[in-house]
Write an enzyme that holds these catalytic residues in place. Sequence first.
Site, PDB file in Angstrom:
ATOM      1  N   ARG A  54      -1.202  -2.232  -6.569  1.00  0.00           N
ATOM      2  CA  ARG A  54      -1.363  -3.370  -5.644  1.00  0.00           C
ATOM      3  C   ARG A  54      -2.363  -4.379  -6.211  1.00  0.00           C
ATOM      4  O   ARG A  54      -2.140  -5.592  -6.145  1.00  0.00           O
ATOM      5  CB  ARG A  54      -1.817  -2.839  -4.282  1.00  0.00           C
ATOM      6  CG  ARG A  54      -2.071  -3.924  -3.227  1.00  0.00           C
ATOM      7  CD  ARG A  54      -2.353  -3.249  -1.883  1.00  0.00           C
ATOM      8  NE  ARG A  54      -3.007  -4.117  -0.927  1.00  0.00           N
ATOM      9  CZ  ARG A  54      -2.385  -4.903  -0.065  1.00  0.00           C
ATOM     10  NH1 ARG A  54      -1.064  -4.955  -0.062  1.00  0.00           N
ATOM     11  NH2 ARG A  54      -3.062  -5.658   0.791  1.00  0.00           N
ATOM     12  N   LYS A 109      -2.189  -2.361   7.888  1.00  0.00           N
ATOM     13  CA  LYS A 109      -3.620  -2.355   8.177  1.00  0.00           C
ATOM     14  C   LYS A 109      -3.896  -3.284   9.352  1.00  0.00           C
ATOM     15  O   LYS A 109      -3.449  -4.435   9.364  1.00  0.00           O
ATOM     16  CB  LYS A 109      -4.403  -2.803   6.945  1.00  0.00           C
ATOM     17  CG  LYS A 109      -5.867  -2.405   6.977  1.00  0.00           C
ATOM     18  CD  LYS A 109      -6.516  -2.615   5.632  1.00  0.00           C
ATOM     19  CE  LYS A 109      -7.939  -2.099   5.626  1.00  0.00           C
ATOM     20  NZ  LYS A 109      -8.576  -2.261   4.299  1.00  0.00           N
ATOM     21  N   TYR A 126      -9.552 -11.322  -6.392  1.00  0.00           N
ATOM     22  CA  TYR A 126      -8.662 -11.191  -7.550  1.00  0.00           C
ATOM     23  C   TYR A 126      -8.763 -12.395  -8.482  1.00  0.00           C
ATOM     24  O   TYR A 126      -8.395 -12.317  -9.656  1.00  0.00           O
ATOM     25  CB  TYR A 126      -7.216 -11.009  -7.089  1.00  0.00           C
ATOM     26  CG  TYR A 126      -6.992  -9.747  -6.300  1.00  0.00           C
ATOM     27  CD1 TYR A 126      -7.013  -8.500  -6.923  1.00  0.00           C
ATOM     28  CD2 TYR A 126      -6.784  -9.787  -4.923  1.00  0.00           C
ATOM     29  CE1 TYR A 126      -6.824  -7.335  -6.196  1.00  0.00           C
ATOM     30  CE2 TYR A 126      -6.598  -8.628  -4.190  1.00  0.00           C
ATOM     31  CZ  TYR A 126      -6.624  -7.406  -4.826  1.00  0.00           C
ATOM     32  OH  TYR A 126      -6.447  -6.262  -4.108  1.00  0.00           O
ATOM     33  N   HIS A 145      -3.117   2.581  -5.586  1.00  0.00           N
ATOM     34  CA  HIS A 145      -3.616   1.277  -5.165  1.00  0.00           C
ATOM     35  C   HIS A 145      -3.854   0.350  -6.347  1.00  0.00           C
ATOM     36  O   HIS A 145      -3.912  -0.877  -6.181  1.00  0.00           O
ATOM     37  CB  HIS A 145      -4.915   1.454  -4.363  1.00  0.00           C
ATOM     38  CG  HIS A 145      -5.098   0.412  -3.304  1.00  0.00           C
ATOM     39  ND1 HIS A 145      -4.257   0.290  -2.214  1.00  0.00           N
ATOM     40  CD2 HIS A 145      -6.026  -0.577  -3.168  1.00  0.00           C
ATOM     41  CE1 HIS A 145      -4.655  -0.705  -1.452  1.00  0.00           C
ATOM     42  NE2 HIS A 145      -5.725  -1.267  -2.011  1.00  0.00           N
ATOM     43  N   ARG A 196       0.863  -1.179   0.000  1.00  0.00           N
ATOM     44  CA  ARG A 196       0.000   0.000   0.000  1.00  0.00           C
ATOM     45  C   ARG A 196       0.899   1.229   0.000  1.00  0.00           C
ATOM     46  O   ARG A 196       2.044   1.182   0.459  1.00  0.00           O
ATOM     47  CB  ARG A 196      -0.900   0.019   1.235  1.00  0.00           C
ATOM     48  CG  ARG A 196      -1.883  -1.139   1.324  1.00  0.00           C
ATOM     49  CD  ARG A 196      -2.725  -1.023   2.588  1.00  0.00           C
ATOM     50  NE  ARG A 196      -3.695  -2.106   2.690  1.00  0.00           N
ATOM     51  CZ  ARG A 196      -3.453  -3.284   3.253  1.00  0.00           C
ATOM     52  NH1 ARG A 196      -2.260  -3.517   3.791  1.00  0.00           N
ATOM     53  NH2 ARG A 196      -4.384  -4.210   3.296  1.00  0.00           N
ATOM     54  N   HIS A 235      -3.386 -10.062   3.867  1.00  0.00           N
ATOM     55  CA  HIS A 235      -4.819 -10.177   4.126  1.00  0.00           C
ATOM     56  C   HIS A 235      -5.078 -11.146   5.271  1.00  0.00           C
ATOM     57  O   HIS A 235      -4.514 -12.243   5.299  1.00  0.00           O
ATOM     58  CB  HIS A 235      -5.564 -10.668   2.885  1.00  0.00           C
ATOM     59  CG  HIS A 235      -5.671  -9.638   1.812  1.00  0.00           C
ATOM     60  ND1 HIS A 235      -5.942  -9.951   0.483  1.00  0.00           N
ATOM     61  CD2 HIS A 235      -5.543  -8.278   1.849  1.00  0.00           C
ATOM     62  CE1 HIS A 235      -5.970  -8.837  -0.231  1.00  0.00           C
ATOM     63  NE2 HIS A 235      -5.726  -7.817   0.574  1.00  0.00           N
TER      64      HIS A 235
END
Length: 324
Positions: free
Chosen positions: A272, A163, A304, A269, A138, A295
Amino acid sequence: MPLLDDARDAARLRHLSYQTEKVYLGWIERYVRFSARRAGRFVHPRSLAAPDVEAFLNHLAVERDVAASTQTQALSAMLFLYTHVLGQPVAAMRGLTRVRKPPRLPAVLSPAEVAAVLAHLDGVPGLVARLLYGAGLRLSGALRLRIKDLDLDRRQITVRGGKGDKDRVTMMPLSLAEPLRAQVERVRKAHAAERAAGRGSAVLPHAYAVKHPAAATAFGWQFLFPATRDGPDPRTGEIGRHHLAASAIQKRVSLAARTAGIDRRVTCHTFRHSFATHLLESGTDVRTVQHLLGHAKLATTQVYLHVAGFTGSGVQSPLDRLIA
């Protein structure tokens, strides 16, 4: 406003990011103004309850027509206010109108489009953009990198306080090993000059400066992409060296995409998203991609697969068969 001061203290006590702190304070202020308009006078949130919070959130959904993520963000701010600031958790809100979140596919560039955009990016913005695509970072994670977070020998990058305030290790592209080494040396020379001038103090996270006051001037704690000059810490007011502003990279990426002739909206982004999709298209296991992206849930990464699966499906259009 004393209420906002209390909320700010509660956010910093829990080590929330500065961006989260600003967002929560903004929603609390909007909630106070909304409640004052409804009552015709100022009403302290302490004297309000779940129905009032529900009315505010329904107002966002019905009258303001906000996105699902925006309403969820406001709900999180309200729960934070009543649970951690006022100490009176709200009851269940059975009449809450939740904004439906339709499935959205991420915007992804083709490898050729990525190459076209990167061709128009040089210097530090170019290096940052290549990190976003090459390591799936990010923008905030890339800009917060410090010298000590790079392992050039093992070709690893440690992303700290990502995150969810989690640390993780991700890949360092082989093609960026030497550019990153050169960037480290540029920072080393600039830092030495700053120290000779009596400056060269980096902003440290949380209360680390109290525990290790010498860390601020240590080379390992300097940002990999430092700002051009010192500035005040938005939390403490102390003067120090921050990392490069996100807007400096965002503007250059947008300009590069336009120059490359890409009509779709391209953000930092997008790199990414493209990183994850291109790895899946090349046969990388989805669990590996999940780890590289950091994640917590596999379902977040699996989105994705929809893009990669369609792109690599190999299905031929009936029109193409007809023409053939």
